[in-house]
Scaffold this motif. Structure first.
Motif, PDB file in Angstrom:
ATOM      1  N   LYS A 102       0.822  -1.204   0.000  1.00 62.91           N
ATOM      2  CA  LYS A 102       0.000   0.000   0.000  1.00 62.91           C
ATOM      3  C   LYS A 102       0.856   1.254   0.000  1.00 62.91           C
ATOM      4  CE  LYS A 102      -3.793   2.262   2.461  1.00 62.91           C
ATOM      5  NZ  LYS A 102      -4.723   2.185   3.629  1.00 62.91           N
ATOM      6  N   THR A 141       2.417   1.702  -3.427  1.00 63.75           N
ATOM      7  CA  THR A 141       1.406   2.173  -4.377  1.00 63.75           C
ATOM      8  C   THR A 141       1.173   3.668  -4.241  1.00 63.75           C
ATOM      9  OG1 THR A 141       0.315   0.009  -4.301  1.00 63.75           O
ATOM     10  CG2 THR A 141      -0.969   1.852  -5.153  1.00 63.75           C
ATOM     11  N   GLU A 142       1.120   4.150  -3.015  1.00 59.73           N
ATOM     12  CA  GLU A 142       0.936   5.590  -2.799  1.00 59.73           C
ATOM     13  C   GLU A 142       2.135   6.388  -3.277  1.00 59.73           C
ATOM     14  OE1 GLU A 142       0.156   5.921   1.327  1.00 59.73           O
ATOM     15  OE2 GLU A 142      -1.918   5.151   1.203  1.00 59.73           O
TER      16      GLU A 142
END
Length: 325
Positions: free
Chosen positions: A100, A103-104
């Motif tokens: 996550k 991805t950010e």
């Protein structure tokens, strides 16, 4: 996506009929002593020789010539461990190693590449087109035969889009889908509305070079729906044909041109340089490489250029809505 088959269809690639009969004879043999050992030894040697011959570098390179994807797939299957994405550094210098978080980081970097002029707001009016008579300013009609031809020539080795529909399915159902898809594409072209499903894309970062911690060393690759790509091909062919007819592209352009490549560019460059050198003149060469060139093209300027070349309003409106997706 697999077809039911018998054992013979699932055999090893090097297992021909002769080796199969020899293997069965070896398994069913009850002969002991020198004759039995000789039979088992010769069968094992033949199997090993056939496997090594098939997997030899020269044989593998010859069979995969022109099929780089199959060769890479074969090499990846032989890897013991699959490489995960390398940890990244965010804008503050912190290490991101979770999915996550990475991805950010990629999302923040890819979004920062686009400048303020890249997007084209929904409320902005299209460039004013001059009223031209004739059929050249009208959007062409998408025929059912053209859609059927595109479906029949889909590459079955390509990946399926986010909708989960494999190109093989679309290719097998080309005759049933051609009419409906031609109507959808035609209405989308005339109204300028792009279906929401065609905007969905699976973005994958591809490593290029340099440090793997830097997100700037990755290129985003979008995997969109196959049906949306078919519509894009019709739009692209119309734009290229219109620009070529109006001589909007110079003969010196080689990139992304049909029948031209880096090889033709080098041949043309080499011919000009050698002529100047033969005449005793000096040659100075300047190489320019624009970072993130395709990602930073302002959409407004792009549409104004296409409008200046006389592209019809329906195509311009469709491109505008597609870019905003």
């Amino acid at each position: 996506m697999c077809r039911k088959t018998n054992w013979w269809g699932r055999r090893m690639a090097w297992m021909n009929r002769e080796l199969l009969l020899g293997s069965q004879e070896k398994g069913a043999s009850t002969t002991y002593g020198r004759k039995g050992r000789r039979l088992k030894r010769s069968t094992g040697v033949s199997l090993g020789h056939a496997e090594r011959k098939l997997k030899s570098p020269s044989r593998t390179g010859h069979c995969c010539k022109g099929q780089q994807k199959c060769f890479c797939k074969y090499i990846n299957n032989k890897k013991r461990a699959k490489e995960n994405l390398h940890p990244l550094l965010d804008a503050r210098g912190n290490i991101a190693n979770k999915d996550k978080e990475m991805t950010e980081v990629f999302y923040a970097f890819f979004a920062s590449v686009f400048n303020s002029q890249t997007g084209y707001s929904q409320g902005t009016q299209l460039p004013v087109l001059e009223d031209r008579e004739g059929e050249q300013n009208k959007p062409p009609i998408i025929q059912e035969e053209a859609v059927n031809d595109e479906l029949c020539h889909l590459d079955t080795h390509k990946s399926m889009g986010p909708d989960g529909i494999h190109p093989t399915v679309l290719r097998e159902l080309a005759e049933e889908l051609a009419k409906a898809l031609s109507i959808i594409c035609q209405q989308s072209w005339l109204t300028g509305e792009v279906p929401d499903d065609w905007r969905i894309a699976s973005v994958t970062p591809i490593y290029k070079k340099g440090q793997k911690e830097d997100p700037g060393n990755y290129t985003p690759v979008s995997l969109t729906l196959v049906l949306g790509k078919i519509m894009e091909r019709f739009i692209l062919s119309t734009i290229i044909g219109h620009v070529n007819d109006n001589q909007g592209i110079r003969p010196s352009q080689h990139r992304l041109m049909k029948g031209r490549s880096c090889l033709t560019n080098l041949i043309s460059f080499y011919d000009q340089v050698t002529c100047l050198v033969d005449e005793g003149k000096a040659v100075d060469v300047v190489y320019l490489d624009f970072s993130k060139a395709f990602d930073t093209v302002p959409h407004s300027i792009l549409l104004e250029k296409l409008a200046a070349h006389g592209l019809d309003g329906c195509t311009l409106r469709w491109i505008k809505n597609w870019l905003n997706g």
